[in-house]
Design a protein around this motif. Structure first.
Motif, PDB file in Angstrom:
ATOM      1  N   VAL A  45       6.057  -9.826  -5.943  1.00 39.42           N
ATOM      2  CA  VAL A  45       5.585 -10.093  -4.523  1.00 39.42           C
ATOM      3  C   VAL A  45       5.973  -9.089  -4.182  1.00 39.42           C
ATOM      4  O   VAL A  45       7.121  -8.813  -4.031  1.00 39.42           O
ATOM      5  CB  VAL A  45       5.987 -11.272  -3.955  1.00 39.42           C
ATOM      6  CG1 VAL A  45       5.708 -11.291  -2.703  1.00 39.42           C
ATOM      7  CG2 VAL A  45       5.934 -13.595  -4.182  1.00 39.42           C
ATOM      8  N   THR A  46       4.438  -8.096  -3.907  1.00 42.00           N
ATOM      9  CA  THR A  46       5.063  -7.092  -3.258  1.00 42.00           C
ATOM     10  C   THR A  46       4.450  -6.468  -2.024  1.00 42.00           C
ATOM     11  O   THR A  46       3.338  -7.308  -1.444  1.00 42.00           O
ATOM     12  CB  THR A  46       4.498  -5.813  -3.643  1.00 42.00           C
ATOM     13  OG1 THR A  46       5.211  -5.749  -5.503  1.00 42.00           O
ATOM     14  CG2 THR A  46       4.989  -3.896  -3.545  1.00 42.00           C
ATOM     15  N   ILE A  47       5.398  -6.940  -0.982  1.00 44.91           N
ATOM     16  CA  ILE A  47       4.746  -6.331   0.313  1.00 44.91           C
ATOM     17  C   ILE A  47       4.050  -4.621   0.729  1.00 44.91           C
ATOM     18  O   ILE A  47       4.633  -3.981   0.538  1.00 44.91           O
ATOM     19  CB  ILE A  47       6.313  -6.293   1.353  1.00 44.91           C
ATOM     20  CG1 ILE A  47       7.298  -8.034   1.326  1.00 44.91           C
ATOM     21  CG2 ILE A  47       5.786  -6.261   3.438  1.00 44.91           C
ATOM     22  CD1 ILE A  47       8.337  -8.094   2.168  1.00 44.91           C
TER      23      ILE A  47
ATOM     24  N   ILE B  65      11.134 -10.322  -5.626  1.00 44.51           N
ATOM     25  CA  ILE B  65      10.393  -9.542  -4.213  1.00 44.51           C
ATOM     26  C   ILE B  65      10.638  -8.196  -4.018  1.00 44.51           C
ATOM     27  O   ILE B  65      12.042  -7.450  -3.841  1.00 44.51           O
ATOM     28  CB  ILE B  65      11.135 -10.392  -2.617  1.00 44.51           C
ATOM     29  CG1 ILE B  65      10.537 -11.761  -2.515  1.00 44.51           C
ATOM     30  CG2 ILE B  65      10.231  -9.520  -1.099  1.00 44.51           C
ATOM     31  CD1 ILE B  65      10.770 -12.308  -1.641  1.00 44.51           C
ATOM     32  N   THR B  66      10.095  -7.240  -3.568  1.00 44.83           N
ATOM     33  CA  THR B  66       9.888  -5.865  -4.102  1.00 44.83           C
ATOM     34  C   THR B  66       8.916  -5.272  -3.032  1.00 44.83           C
ATOM     35  O   THR B  66       8.219  -5.633  -1.925  1.00 44.83           O
ATOM     36  CB  THR B  66      10.240  -5.037  -4.320  1.00 44.83           C
ATOM     37  OG1 THR B  66      10.815  -3.961  -4.487  1.00 44.83           O
ATOM     38  CG2 THR B  66       8.616  -5.346  -4.984  1.00 44.83           C
ATOM     39  N   GLY B  67       9.110  -4.245  -2.201  1.00 46.32           N
ATOM     40  CA  GLY B  67       8.481  -3.730  -1.107  1.00 46.32           C
ATOM     41  C   GLY B  67       7.461  -1.894  -1.424  1.00 46.32           C
ATOM     42  O   GLY B  67       7.386  -1.617  -2.029  1.00 46.32           O
ATOM     43  N   ALA B  68       5.745  -2.075  -1.392  1.00 46.24           N
ATOM     44  CA  ALA B  68       5.245  -1.055  -2.170  1.00 46.24           C
ATOM     45  C   ALA B  68       6.293   0.367  -1.436  1.00 46.24           C
ATOM     46  O   ALA B  68       6.460   0.965   0.077  1.00 46.24           O
ATOM     47  CB  ALA B  68       4.374  -1.324  -0.819  1.00 46.24           C
ATOM     48  N   GLY B  69       5.883   0.985  -2.311  1.00 47.73           N
ATOM     49  CA  GLY B  69       6.545   2.820  -2.015  1.00 47.73           C
ATOM     50  C   GLY B  69       7.566   2.485  -2.560  1.00 47.73           C
ATOM     51  O   GLY B  69       8.291   2.257  -3.180  1.00 47.73           O
ATOM     52  N   SER B  70       8.367   3.918  -2.357  1.00 45.51           N
ATOM     53  CA  SER B  70       9.367   4.639  -2.237  1.00 45.51           C
ATOM     54  C   SER B  70      11.179   4.587  -0.886  1.00 45.51           C
ATOM     55  O   SER B  70      11.734   4.850  -1.271  1.00 45.51           O
ATOM     56  CB  SER B  70       9.916   5.646  -2.834  1.00 45.51           C
ATOM     57  OG  SER B  70       9.167   6.829  -2.599  1.00 45.51           O
ATOM     58  N   LYS B  71      10.116   3.795  -0.358  1.00 41.56           N
ATOM     59  CA  LYS B  71      11.174   4.638   1.191  1.00 41.56           C
ATOM     60  C   LYS B  71      11.629   3.113   1.840  1.00 41.56           C
ATOM     61  O   LYS B  71      13.157   2.934   2.800  1.00 41.56           O
ATOM     62  CB  LYS B  71      10.406   5.217   2.516  1.00 41.56           C
ATOM     63  CG  LYS B  71      10.135   4.892   2.969  1.00 41.56           C
ATOM     64  CD  LYS B  71       9.782   6.664   3.992  1.00 41.56           C
ATOM     65  CE  LYS B  71      11.114   6.696   5.832  1.00 41.56           C
ATOM     66  NZ  LYS B  71      10.239   8.180   6.150  1.00 41.56           N
ATOM     67  N   ALA B  72      10.920   1.768   1.922  1.00 43.28           N
ATOM     68  CA  ALA B  72      11.287   0.814   2.672  1.00 43.28           C
ATOM     69  C   ALA B  72      10.897  -0.693   1.295  1.00 43.28           C
ATOM     70  O   ALA B  72       9.577  -0.381   0.203  1.00 43.28           O
ATOM     71  CB  ALA B  72      10.863   0.229   3.709  1.00 43.28           C
TER      72      ALA B  72
END
Ligand code: CAA
Length: 260
Positions: A17-19, A55-62
């Motif tokens: 699940v990616t925010i 669970i993770t976040g989109a992109g490489s910054k946040a």
């Protein structure tokens, strides 16, 4: 459900699940909360073959840079309590999810983002992960149970230091304090989380669910964790998987669990 702010994918029984709000550093707005609630109370439970969730976040910054501060405009006491209550509820649903949920922390994990990571059962930090509870900078306390779960994970003294100074800590410090289970190279967070979930996927699913329930009971002031464990042990002793697990041990073979 057609998600607007989450990306959900499945591979080998593991949901990722990616925010997906990269431009806003994956800040948690109302849509993200509604969609997380839906995933963990409707879609996830309907997947009988699900081993666990990353669970993770989109992109490489946040991973997530907190609650969406833009939604704070016009907030009064009553609305703020409703916002906080909603966050508590969604994060409780995640914490009580009967399959393991692992946060793959790929960058900033601040405020509500750190609170989301803490509601997960484990946290994998990429080398560039940054954790913190900066709410006092905004004139607030944490609103999604950060003041409670941070103590559970790192103890009162260090929790108060982070909460009162709003300091950010890096991955190694988070690991040293017990906030992160593992530190991995940047970009390897999801892979490490999946590796752990695959191992858990070889165990008896009902025993996994009951173990999560027992551990959560320790922190539930209305529950008796010791009695929760006694009941779980009795419940599991009646399962097919218990017979299979103990027979497989005696017969020196690998157990084939069915979740029954
Ligand atoms: N809410 C809404 N938007 C956010 C955000 C947030 N929490 N964090 C970052 N953004 C947005 C920024 O507004 C910016 O958008 P624009 O390009 O449209 O201006 C974009 O994301 C990029 O952010 P920055 O330009 O600030 O990036 P940076 O690299 O300079 O700084 C940062 C990164 C240090 C994480 C900084 O963005 C920051 O401090 N963010 C706020 C962190 C914070 O205070 N979180 C706690 C929120 S309160 C909370 O969570 C309470 C609770 O428990 C309920």
């Amino acid at each position: 459900m057609d998600y607007q702010s989450l990306l959900v994918s499945y591979e080998d029984g593991i949901a990722t699940v990616t925010i997906n709000r990269e431009k806003a550093l994956n800040a948690l707005n109302k849509t993200v909360f509604a969609e997380l609630r839906h995933f963990f109370s409707v879609e996830g439970p309907a997947r009988k073959d699900l081993i666990g969730v990353v669970i993770t976040g989109a992109g490489s910054k946040a991973f997530a840079a907190g609650a969406d501060i833009k939604e704070f405009m016009g907030l009064d006491g009553e609305k703020a309590m409703a916002l906080s209550q909603n966050g508590h509820e969604v994060f409780f649903i995640i914490e009580q999810f009967p399959k393991p949920v692992i946060a793959a922390v790929n960058g900033f994990s601040l405020g509500g983002g750190c609170e989301l990571a803490m509601a997960c059962h484990m946290r994998i930090a990429g080398a560039k992960a940054r954790f913190g509870q900066p709410e006092v900078n905004l004139g607030l306390t944490p609103g999604y149970a950060g003041s409670q779960r941070l103590i559970q994970l790192i103890g009162k003294g260090k929790a108060l230091e982070l909460l009162l100074t709003a300091d950010m800590i890096g991955a190694e410090e988070a690991h040293r304090l017990g906030l992160a289970n593992h530190v991995v190279e940047q970009g390897e967070e999801v892979a490490k989380a999946k590796e752990i979930l695959k191992k858990i996927g070889t165990k008896a699913p009902l025993a996994i669910a009951k173990t999560i329930e027992c551990v959560n009971a320790y922190f539930d002031k209305n529950a008796n964790g010791f009695q929760t464990e006694v009941k779980a042990f009795g419940f599991l002793a009646e399962t097919e998987d218990f017979r299979e697990g103990s027979n497989a041990f005696i017969e020196k073979r690998k157990a084939e669990f069915k979740g029954k």
